[in-house]
Design an enzyme around this catalytic site. Structure first.
Site, mmCIF file in Angstrom:
data_model
loop_
_atom_site.group_PDB
_atom_site.id
_atom_site.type_symbol
_atom_site.label_atom_id
_atom_site.label_comp_id
_atom_site.label_asym_id
_atom_site.label_seq_id
_atom_site.Cartn_x
_atom_site.Cartn_y
_atom_site.Cartn_z
ATOM 1 C CD GLU A 1 -2.113 -7.910 2.718
ATOM 2 O OE1 GLU A 1 -1.838 -6.731 2.399
ATOM 3 O OE2 GLU A 1 -2.771 -8.205 3.729
ATOM 4 C CB ALA B 1 -0.894 -0.004 1.232
ATOM 5 C CD GLU C 1 1.459 -5.512 5.898
ATOM 6 O OE1 GLU C 1 2.263 -6.395 6.280
ATOM 7 O OE2 GLU C 1 0.793 -5.621 4.851
ATOM 8 N N GLY D 1 0.915 -5.149 1.047
ATOM 9 C CA GLY D 1 -0.158 -5.296 0.066
ATOM 10 C C GLY D 1 0.323 -5.906 -1.240
#
Ligand code: CO8
Length: 258
Positions: A112, A66, A132, A109
């Site tokens: 992911e 992200a 994270e 992310g």
């Protein structure tokens, strides 16, 4: 071709290719970038000449996750009210097979996103991780769920709670990645795999993907029941008649995708 700012799209004989293209930020997944991925996925999904989709980055990064700068001023209230990053889940509704071709970093992310694909092919220097925890956050796009289901609790805990990265070779050994290739070959191999998928009947490929995915959601009994019902239903397709007939008559099947 659609005019995207952060991705490139092209097609390679029945395979739609999405290349993340924000190289300055290691392909950080800003909202704008993610909306473009979703848009491109939907266009390929609706294009009957496309039978599979490949998502890739560049040699330094698949994606570093992200966009952290975009999240600097994010508040709970705002993210809750707007269901922040809800649109990250749209890839899970794509019915055609999606293959991740990963080189370089696949972090947060980015990891992911790769795990949301149906198959991951990786370059030998790829680095995966859910870092994270170092940002005072936890994975938010399925990392704690998908990683745990694939590699098990102890390893997932170790990685998510430490933020440590893991190698392509580890990922392959644990079953997260299906094959590892030299850096320069990953994309080509992913496209070839996509072309192999795209060479079969689209509705049957869709049924096979749906059935494998149900193994994540259902008990063994329910999953086998679901699989058998879909198997039975496929006898209604022209392509199932064609495939059996072609075998019996020692000829190549011609799929009509219906
Ligand atoms: N977001 C924004 N910018 C980034 C990101 C990122 N994730 N990653 C790198 N960049 C930027 C850097 O800020 C830097 O920008 P600038 O040149 O303007 O300073 C540039 O890219 C180059 O980065 P580095 O200088 O750090 O390069 P290095 O080679 O030293 O390191 C790394 C490369 C290892 C990739 C490093 O940049 C890094 O660790 N990045 C962050 C990785 C990370 O923490 N990812 C997790 C993000 S959080 C997340 O993904 C949560 C997902 C939740 C989804 C929720 C859905 C509901």
């Amino acid at each position: 071709a659609p005019n995207y700012e952060h991705i490139l799209t092209e097609s390679h004989d029945k395979v739609g290719l999405i290349t993340l293209n924000r190289p300055k930020t290691f392909n950080a997944l800003s909202s704008d970038l993610f909306h473009e991925i979703n848009d491109a996925l939907k266009k390929f999904e609706n294009d009957s000449s496309i039978g599979a989709i490949v998502i890739t980055g560049n040699e330094r990064a698949f994606s570093a996750g992200a966009d952290i700068k975009e999240m600097l001023n994010q508040t709970f209230a705002n993210s809750y009210k707007t269901n922040f990053l809800f649109h990250w889940g749209e890839i899970n509704n794509i019915k055609k097979p999606v293959i991740a071709a990963v080189n370089g970093f696949a972090l947060g992310g980015g990891c992911e996103l790769a795990m949301s694909c149906d198959v991951i092919y990786a370059g030998e220097t790829a680095k995966f991780g859910q870092p994270e925890i170092k940002l005072g956050l936890i994975p938010g796009a399925g990392g704690t769920q998908r990683l745990t289901r694939v590699i098990g609790k102890s390893k997932a805990m170790e990685l998510v709670l430490s933020g440590r990265t893991f190698t392509a070779q580890e990922a392959e050994q644990w079953g997260l990645v299906s094959k590892v290739f030299p850096v320069g070959e990953v994309l080509e191999k992913a496209i070839e795999l996509g072309q192999e998928f795209a060479g079969f009947s689209q509705p049957v490929i869709q049924a096979a993907k749906e059935s494998v995915n149900s193994a994540y959601e259902l008990s063994l009994r329910e999953g086998c029941h679901f699989e058998r019902r879909i198997f039975q239903a496929l006898f209604s397709l022209n392509d199932a008649k064609e495939g059996k007939d072609a075998f019996a008559n020692k000829r190549e099947a011609k799929w009509t995708h219906d």
